[in-house]
Design a protein around this motif. Sequence first.
Motif, PDB file in Angstrom:
ATOM      1  N   ILE A 214     -42.893   5.108   8.024  1.00  0.00           N
ATOM      2  CA  ILE A 214     -43.270   6.395   7.421  1.00  0.00           C
ATOM      3  C   ILE A 214     -42.059   7.327   7.399  1.00  0.00           C
ATOM      4  O   ILE A 214     -41.820   8.036   6.413  1.00  0.00           O
ATOM      5  CB  ILE A 214     -44.462   7.016   8.183  1.00  0.00           C
ATOM      6  N   LYS A 215     -41.267   7.289   8.454  1.00  0.00           N
ATOM      7  CA  LYS A 215     -40.070   8.147   8.485  1.00  0.00           C
ATOM      8  C   LYS A 215     -39.075   7.753   7.382  1.00  0.00           C
ATOM      9  O   LYS A 215     -38.431   8.609   6.784  1.00  0.00           O
ATOM     10  CB  LYS A 215     -39.392   8.074   9.854  1.00  0.00           C
ATOM     11  N   LYS A 216     -38.973   6.467   7.123  1.00  0.00           N
ATOM     12  CA  LYS A 216     -38.071   6.027   6.038  1.00  0.00           C
ATOM     13  C   LYS A 216     -38.549   6.597   4.704  1.00  0.00           C
ATOM     14  O   LYS A 216     -37.753   7.054   3.887  1.00  0.00           O
ATOM     15  CB  LYS A 216     -38.037   4.494   5.954  1.00  0.00           C
TER      16      LYS A 216
ATOM     17  N   ILE B 235     -40.335   9.235   4.237  1.00  0.00           N
ATOM     18  CA  ILE B 235     -40.104  10.689   4.243  1.00  0.00           C
ATOM     19  C   ILE B 235     -38.618  10.986   3.972  1.00  0.00           C
ATOM     20  O   ILE B 235     -38.292  11.914   3.228  1.00  0.00           O
ATOM     21  CB  ILE B 235     -40.542  11.299   5.603  1.00  0.00           C
ATOM     22  N   GLU B 236     -37.743  10.177   4.559  1.00  0.00           N
ATOM     23  CA  GLU B 236     -36.293  10.362   4.314  1.00  0.00           C
ATOM     24  C   GLU B 236     -35.990  10.256   2.824  1.00  0.00           C
ATOM     25  O   GLU B 236     -35.212  11.033   2.273  1.00  0.00           O
ATOM     26  CB  GLU B 236     -35.487   9.275   5.042  1.00  0.00           C
ATOM     27  N   ALA B 237     -36.608   9.260   2.175  1.00  0.00           N
ATOM     28  CA  ALA B 237     -36.377   9.085   0.736  1.00  0.00           C
ATOM     29  C   ALA B 237     -36.953  10.272  -0.035  1.00  0.00           C
ATOM     30  O   ALA B 237     -36.321  10.802  -0.960  1.00  0.00           O
ATOM     31  CB  ALA B 237     -36.993   7.779   0.262  1.00  0.00           C
ATOM     32  N   ALA B 238     -38.140  10.715   0.364  1.00  0.00           N
ATOM     33  CA  ALA B 238     -38.773  11.853  -0.317  1.00  0.00           C
ATOM     34  C   ALA B 238     -37.913  13.107  -0.164  1.00  0.00           C
ATOM     35  O   ALA B 238     -37.808  13.929  -1.081  1.00  0.00           O
ATOM     36  CB  ALA B 238     -40.169  12.086   0.252  1.00  0.00           C
ATOM     37  N   THR B 239     -37.276  13.229   0.979  1.00  0.00           N
ATOM     38  CA  THR B 239     -36.383  14.368   1.259  1.00  0.00           C
ATOM     39  C   THR B 239     -35.247  14.429   0.250  1.00  0.00           C
ATOM     40  O   THR B 239     -34.893  15.486  -0.259  1.00  0.00           O
ATOM     41  CB  THR B 239     -35.781  14.198   2.680  1.00  0.00           C
TER      42      THR B 239
ATOM     43  N   ILE C  40     -44.138  12.904  13.654  1.00  0.00           N
ATOM     44  CA  ILE C  40     -43.995  12.907  12.184  1.00  0.00           C
ATOM     45  C   ILE C  40     -43.966  14.351  11.655  1.00  0.00           C
ATOM     46  O   ILE C  40     -43.164  14.698  10.783  1.00  0.00           O
ATOM     47  CB  ILE C  40     -45.153  12.112  11.524  1.00  0.00           C
ATOM     48  N   ILE C  41     -44.836  15.204  12.199  1.00  0.00           N
ATOM     49  CA  ILE C  41     -44.882  16.599  11.729  1.00  0.00           C
ATOM     50  C   ILE C  41     -43.528  17.271  11.997  1.00  0.00           C
ATOM     51  O   ILE C  41     -42.987  17.979  11.127  1.00  0.00           O
ATOM     52  CB  ILE C  41     -46.037  17.374  12.419  1.00  0.00           C
ATOM     53  N   ALA C  42     -42.956  17.022  13.190  1.00  0.00           N
ATOM     54  CA  ALA C  42     -41.658  17.640  13.533  1.00  0.00           C
ATOM     55  C   ALA C  42     -40.556  17.089  12.630  1.00  0.00           C
ATOM     56  O   ALA C  42     -39.683  17.833  12.157  1.00  0.00           O
ATOM     57  CB  ALA C  42     -41.339  17.377  15.000  1.00  0.00           C
ATOM     58  N   PHE C  43     -40.607  15.785  12.370  1.00  0.00           N
ATOM     59  CA  PHE C  43     -39.618  15.126  11.501  1.00  0.00           C
ATOM     60  C   PHE C  43     -39.666  15.752  10.102  1.00  0.00           C
ATOM     61  O   PHE C  43     -38.641  16.017   9.479  1.00  0.00           O
ATOM     62  CB  PHE C  43     -39.965  13.626  11.449  1.00  0.00           C
TER      63      PHE C  43
ATOM     64  N   ILE D 283     -40.753  19.779   4.815  1.00  0.00           N
ATOM     65  CA  ILE D 283     -41.931  19.093   4.261  1.00  0.00           C
ATOM     66  C   ILE D 283     -43.134  19.451   5.125  1.00  0.00           C
ATOM     67  O   ILE D 283     -43.080  19.335   6.352  1.00  0.00           O
ATOM     68  CB  ILE D 283     -41.710  17.561   4.238  1.00  0.00           C
ATOM     69  N   GLU D 284     -44.210  19.905   4.470  1.00  0.00           N
ATOM     70  CA  GLU D 284     -45.429  20.260   5.177  1.00  0.00           C
ATOM     71  C   GLU D 284     -46.356  19.042   5.204  1.00  0.00           C
ATOM     72  O   GLU D 284     -46.519  18.377   4.177  1.00  0.00           O
ATOM     73  CB  GLU D 284     -46.084  21.409   4.404  1.00  0.00           C
ATOM     74  N   VAL D 285     -46.956  18.759   6.346  1.00  0.00           N
ATOM     75  CA  VAL D 285     -47.872  17.613   6.430  1.00  0.00           C
ATOM     76  C   VAL D 285     -49.310  18.115   6.301  1.00  0.00           C
ATOM     77  O   VAL D 285     -49.761  18.933   7.099  1.00  0.00           O
ATOM     78  CB  VAL D 285     -47.712  16.852   7.761  1.00  0.00           C
TER      79      VAL D 285
END
Length: 482
Positions: free
Chosen positions: A104-106, A108-112, A171-174, A180-182
């Motif tokens: 999931i972090k990967k 999110i990184e791409a979405a960033t 995940i929320i902190a990441f 990005i808002e979760v």
Amino acid sequence: MILNIIPKPNKVELLPGMVDISSLPREYEQNDFYPDEYYRIEIKDGKILIATKGEQGKFYAEQTLRQMAVMGKVPNCIITDLPEFPYRGFMIDSARHMQTIDEIKKYIEAATLFKFNVFHWHLCDDQGFRIESEKYPLLNEKGSWRSCHGFGSKNMEKYGGYYTKEEIRDIIAFCKERFIEVIPEIDMPGHTTAVVSSYPELSCRGVQIPLETTGGIFKNILCAGKEEVYEFCCGLLDEIMELFPTDYIHIGGDEAPKARWCNCDKCQQVIRQHGLKNEEELQGFFVNRIIAYLKKKGKKALCWNESLNSGLLDNSAIICDWMDRKHLSEDYANKGGKIIIEEFYRYYLDYPYGMTPLKKTYDYNPYLEKLNFTGRQNVIGVETPIWTEYIEDFDRLCYMCFPRMIAVAERGWTSPKNADYESFKKRVRNCDGLLKEIGIKIADSTEWDPDITVRINDQLDRLKTVLSPESVKTFLFPNKDD
Ligand code: ACM
Ligand code: ZN
């Protein structure tokens, strides 16, 4: 020359001379007058000047510079940029198949990299409940486990699990570090088999049922006539609001067949007591009670567009328009309600490229035809979901999402008048290296826009997978009890 930037910046002025930006000093100018997401980058006179209101704009300028750095030398230029929409979301379904926290972090990184600012996390459905609950432990003991891994497979290996509160906070902190808002989704009153299999007393019939092990639309929804159902939903939402700091909670509202409600004395009693016309209005009554509760807590609700079918929906709800043949979302926006565009045939990424080619996703204009001037102002953004009934591993998920989710990122940020599919394809190829570094494998460019034979085959294959006799029956006769 095109600059390798996705989303395409809204204004670029090219200046004479080429430079290697990795060696240039950076200066920063702050101005309260700018909007939060605005940034300006000036590359000239041997330096980079970044101007923003604060950290969010600076962060977006950094993403732009990260992409430009891949190009080697770039022209001196001035980039002035601001998103088209304030809401630019991606949704991951972790209910049907879970992803690891690392995966999931990967994502999110791409979405960033592409300036998304909302992660809508679909965490509960008929096939699994994926949030640790201390208040309702059976949601994890029973509701997080089903009797097979792959949908429709003969392999009866037990499958499931849930994310602990600590993992969710991580995940929320990441996401917070990446602006990005979760937003969690707790789907109700339908898509709740995992809930009613944990607490059967919350359904109309009160009988014990197992979790679902195929995709589809299922009839065992929450009873709208039992007071304890509303107490449960509000109690669960209390726990969710404690965990997720966002002001927004997605409460689903999609695909809730009314078969059980039609034959439930308690549901029928609420219909009579409140002078409701039918079961559709009962859903409006149900959803409005939940929205009122969230409002009391200072929160706003998002709902899928079916919640408009009752004609009663509280107009503070934000509508996620995914499949709306009656154009109720456009009416809602034209009268002042907020909507987010998630169009099934363009923005749903779980369908094969033969059904949803990249160009079809890219070319879709989120300003729908029936919107008037007010309605256009009320489109707050776009979102692209990946549903995972048939997506069991992360490489497959990435193949389905990339580059189509990047196309949605561009439509969320770049003004329609600046959209340009041919340059988009070239820019995506230039991003390949950055995505590989993150651990994302994107679909090969030969697959993005398949020819007619692949398109027909993909569509037939997909139909065969999703059309189980049970789901066809429920789709055709949602109110028929059995
Ligand atoms: C949905 O796809 N049922 C929102
Ligand atoms: Zn009932």
